[in-house]
Design a protein around this motif. Structure first.
Motif, PDB file in Angstrom:
ATOM      1  N   SER A 253      37.284  59.925  29.174  1.00  0.00           N
ATOM      2  CA  SER A 253      36.125  59.222  31.285  1.00  0.00           C
ATOM      3  C   SER A 253      35.788  57.532  30.758  1.00  0.00           C
ATOM      4  O   SER A 253      34.864  57.327  31.268  1.00  0.00           O
ATOM      5  N   VAL A 254      36.658  57.327  29.610  1.00  0.00           N
ATOM      6  CA  VAL A 254      36.185  55.258  29.480  1.00  0.00           C
ATOM      7  C   VAL A 254      37.251  54.573  29.807  1.00  0.00           C
ATOM      8  O   VAL A 254      38.103  55.485  29.802  1.00  0.00           O
ATOM      9  N   PRO A 255      37.195  53.547  29.864  1.00  0.00           N
ATOM     10  CA  PRO A 255      38.644  52.692  30.080  1.00  0.00           C
ATOM     11  C   PRO A 255      38.893  52.135  29.188  1.00  0.00           C
ATOM     12  O   PRO A 255      37.996  52.577  28.140  1.00  0.00           O
ATOM     13  N   ARG A 256      40.048  52.929  28.636  1.00  0.00           N
ATOM     14  CA  ARG A 256      41.259  52.541  27.646  1.00  0.00           C
ATOM     15  C   ARG A 256      42.418  51.993  27.923  1.00  0.00           C
ATOM     16  O   ARG A 256      43.201  51.936  29.580  1.00  0.00           O
ATOM     17  N   LEU A 257      43.189  51.614  27.378  1.00  0.00           N
ATOM     18  CA  LEU A 257      44.179  51.196  27.286  1.00  0.00           C
ATOM     19  C   LEU A 257      45.422  52.157  27.845  1.00  0.00           C
ATOM     20  O   LEU A 257      45.465  53.682  27.929  1.00  0.00           O
ATOM     21  N   PRO A 258      46.353  51.501  28.741  1.00  0.00           N
ATOM     22  CA  PRO A 258      47.157  52.301  29.792  1.00  0.00           C
ATOM     23  C   PRO A 258      47.643  53.279  29.120  1.00  0.00           C
ATOM     24  O   PRO A 258      48.681  54.370  29.648  1.00  0.00           O
ATOM     25  N   ASN A 259      48.063  53.364  27.763  1.00  0.00           N
ATOM     26  CA  ASN A 259      49.800  53.818  27.543  1.00  0.00           C
ATOM     27  C   ASN A 259      49.138  54.728  25.890  1.00  0.00           C
ATOM     28  O   ASN A 259      50.043  55.588  25.160  1.00  0.00           O
ATOM     29  N   THR A 260      47.773  54.550  25.837  1.00  0.00           N
ATOM     30  CA  THR A 260      47.046  55.146  24.774  1.00  0.00           C
ATOM     31  C   THR A 260      46.772  57.404  25.178  1.00  0.00           C
ATOM     32  O   THR A 260      45.654  57.022  25.391  1.00  0.00           O
ATOM     33  N   SER A 261      46.752  57.630  24.091  1.00  0.00           N
ATOM     34  CA  SER A 261      46.378  58.668  24.104  1.00  0.00           C
ATOM     35  C   SER A 261      45.737  59.813  22.948  1.00  0.00           C
ATOM     36  O   SER A 261      46.829  59.348  21.923  1.00  0.00           O
ATOM     37  N   CYS A 262      44.894  59.892  22.953  1.00  0.00           N
ATOM     38  CA  CYS A 262      44.187  60.495  21.165  1.00  0.00           C
ATOM     39  C   CYS A 262      43.224  60.980  21.420  1.00  0.00           C
ATOM     40  O   CYS A 262      42.409  61.978  21.951  1.00  0.00           O
ATOM     41  N   PHE A 263      44.253  62.823  21.175  1.00  0.00           N
ATOM     42  CA  PHE A 263      43.447  64.191  21.654  1.00  0.00           C
ATOM     43  C   PHE A 263      43.654  64.831  19.848  1.00  0.00           C
ATOM     44  O   PHE A 263      44.114  65.143  19.259  1.00  0.00           O
ATOM     45  N   ALA A 264      42.854  65.975  20.186  1.00  0.00           N
ATOM     46  CA  ALA A 264      42.774  67.190  18.488  1.00  0.00           C
ATOM     47  C   ALA A 264      42.917  68.280  19.325  1.00  0.00           C
ATOM     48  O   ALA A 264      41.595  68.741  20.084  1.00  0.00           O
ATOM     49  N   VAL A 265      42.674  69.209  18.538  1.00  0.00           N
ATOM     50  CA  VAL A 265      43.105  70.498  18.471  1.00  0.00           C
ATOM     51  C   VAL A 265      42.467  71.071  17.057  1.00  0.00           C
ATOM     52  O   VAL A 265      43.034  70.440  16.194  1.00  0.00           O
ATOM     53  N   PRO A 266      41.415  71.029  17.206  1.00  0.00           N
ATOM     54  CA  PRO A 266      40.082  71.164  15.583  1.00  0.00           C
ATOM     55  C   PRO A 266      40.605  72.627  14.828  1.00  0.00           C
ATOM     56  O   PRO A 266      41.524  73.207  15.320  1.00  0.00           O
ATOM     57  N   GLY A 267      41.187  72.051  13.978  1.00  0.00           N
ATOM     58  CA  GLY A 267      41.620  72.724  12.642  1.00  0.00           C
ATOM     59  C   GLY A 267      43.805  72.569  12.630  1.00  0.00           C
ATOM     60  O   GLY A 267      43.375  73.760  11.806  1.00  0.00           O
ATOM     61  N   TRP A 268      43.945  72.280  13.697  1.00  0.00           N
ATOM     62  CA  TRP A 268      45.407  71.648  13.365  1.00  0.00           C
ATOM     63  C   TRP A 268      45.173  70.621  12.655  1.00  0.00           C
ATOM     64  O   TRP A 268      44.778  69.725  13.460  1.00  0.00           O
ATOM     65  N   LYS A 269      45.960  70.520  12.027  1.00  0.00           N
ATOM     66  CA  LYS A 269      45.558  69.146  10.667  1.00  0.00           C
ATOM     67  C   LYS A 269      46.648  68.198  11.240  1.00  0.00           C
ATOM     68  O   LYS A 269      47.831  68.383  11.735  1.00  0.00           O
ATOM     69  N   GLY A 270      46.211  66.686  11.589  1.00  0.00           N
ATOM     70  CA  GLY A 270      46.886  65.662  12.551  1.00  0.00           C
ATOM     71  C   GLY A 270      48.203  65.053  11.780  1.00  0.00           C
ATOM     72  O   GLY A 270      49.358  64.886  12.193  1.00  0.00           O
ATOM     73  N   GLU A 271      47.792  65.351  10.916  1.00  0.00           N
ATOM     74  CA  GLU A 271      49.050  65.013   9.326  1.00  0.00           C
ATOM     75  C   GLU A 271      50.158  66.472   9.453  1.00  0.00           C
ATOM     76  O   GLU A 271      52.009  65.966   9.862  1.00  0.00           O
ATOM     77  N   THR A 272      49.909  67.886   9.980  1.00  0.00           N
ATOM     78  CA  THR A 272      51.090  68.412  10.417  1.00  0.00           C
ATOM     79  C   THR A 272      51.587  68.095  11.621  1.00  0.00           C
ATOM     80  O   THR A 272      52.677  68.522  11.354  1.00  0.00           O
ATOM     81  N   GLN A 273      50.435  68.026  11.953  1.00  0.00           N
ATOM     82  CA  GLN A 273      51.860  67.898  13.867  1.00  0.00           C
ATOM     83  C   GLN A 273      52.551  66.459  13.634  1.00  0.00           C
ATOM     84  O   GLN A 273      53.191  66.901  14.360  1.00  0.00           O
ATOM     85  N   VAL A 274      52.273  65.704  13.434  1.00  0.00           N
ATOM     86  CA  VAL A 274      52.402  63.808  13.136  1.00  0.00           C
ATOM     87  C   VAL A 274      54.777  65.056  12.572  1.00  0.00           C
ATOM     88  O   VAL A 274      55.450  64.574  13.064  1.00  0.00           O
TER      89      VAL A 274
END
Length: 347
Positions: A253-274
């Motif tokens: 909802s705020v100004p950010r870089l045009p190319n970047t998305s940071c998102f999370a599904v709580p409980g699903w570890k980020g390193e596992t997704q990577v």
């Protein structure tokens, strides 16, 4: 099908302009500190690149000190100064400042004393853009430079940190940008290179690539080429939201870089997704590349008030100008399949 690279905030592919400049520089044999013709030829390449980077940052009223990286540039700017910072700063900056500056839920930092503080222009994990106050001591401009307009002299910062490989230049070269007349105590001493501010023979090949990449990058910004990338980023987020309604999008909802998305599904570890995306042929990251190998909650998201489960579950997808809609759709399909497996296992 080939692999899909969606980790441009970690490093961007080498631009053809940078490659051409580096190949040409390889044939220049002289040391820039030598006074003979060969040395002067090497020096001319360094000075031409210095002008290119200065112009790319908004004008030639700033001094450019070439370094081996943005990390070294940050150390040169920050070492021994005892500046205030925030917990959302990159590790290269956080190592030299405290984390006393408050951060709100959107990632915005409040600064009461700019002349004794540092503030990033764009966050590498969330893409959130900050407004720099007048007379700010130091700003890390690494992620913003080459993706959004950056005018150093108009920014209010006294010093800025930038890197070549974030905008399509080579790895292993960065720069400290400072207003003319500022004194600086060098970290590396011994020679008179870089106006006495950074000893050591200049990386002529890398510097030539940096200059060419910076010039090309700001041209792309001026021509509005990142608009399409932003559209693809938004398509990506809409696809993810449709697949998993509980997904939390950071900074949306705020100004950010045009190319970047940071998102999370709580409980699903980020390193596992990577790892799952890597097996599916897609490169993404969990946090900044400098800290993504560490299994810990994102310091940035924790500072923004997210709980540990969410902070550990965040991933970062960062697009480039070469990213296609088809690649975004392929990522969404691969991520959706992995998400279904995650939900089935959690049931």
């Amino acid at each position: 099908m080939g692999r899909v690279y969606l980790d441009h905030n970690a490093t961007a592919p080498l631009r053809p302009e940078a490659r051409a400049a580096m190949i040409a520089a390889m044939d220049v044999v002289g040391n820039p500190s030598s006074v003979h013709a060969e040395g002067r030829a090497a020096k001319a390449l360094v000075e031409a690149a210095r002008e290119q980077v200065a112009r790319a940052l908004g004008g030639e009223g700033a001094e450019i000190v070439f370094t081996s990286s943005a990390t070294e540039a940050a150390a040169l700017a920050l070492r021994g100064r005892g500046l205030h910072g925030a917990a959302v700063e990159h590790d290269a900056v956080a190592a030299w400042v405290d984390d006393s500056l408050p951060v709100d839920a959107n990632g915005f930092v409040t600064i009461a004393a700019p002349d004794s503080s540092t503030l990033q222009l764009a966050n590498s994990e969330t893409g959130v853009l900050q407004t720099l106050p007048e007379a700010l001591a130091v700003s890390d401009m690494t992620q913003a430079f080459g993706k959004v307009p950056v005018d150093f002299l108009a920014s209010g910062a006294l010093m800025g940190v930038v890197s070549a490989h974030k905008l399509g230049g080579p790895k292993g070269v960065g720069a400290l940008v400072l207003r003319r007349g500022l004194d600086l105590d060098p970290v590396l001493k011994g020679g008179g290179q870089e106006m006495g501010r950074r000893a050591g023979t200049e990386n002529v090949i890398g510097i030539a690539g940096f200059g060419a990449a910076a010039e090309a990058a700001v041209r792309d910004v001026a021509e509005g080429r990142w608009t399409e990338t932003e559209e693809f980023r938004n398509i990506l987020e809409s696809s993810i939201a449709a697949l998993a309604k509980e997904t939390i999008f950071v900074g949306k909802s705020v100004p950010r870089l045009p190319n970047t998305s940071c998102f999370a599904v709580p409980g699903w570890k980020g390193e596992t997704q990577v790892m799952q995306m890597d097996l599916a042929g897609v490169a993404i990251s969990a946090g900044s590349a400098c800290s993504s190998g560490k299994v810990r909650p994102s310091r940035v998201l924790t500072a923004m008030g997210y709980d540990e489960a969410t902070a550990k579950s965040a991933i970062r997808v960062s697009l480039g100008l070469e990213t296609t809609k088809q690649e975004v759709e392929r990522f969404a399909e691969a991520w959706g399949a992995a998400y279904k497996r995650f939900r089935a296992k959690a049931a």
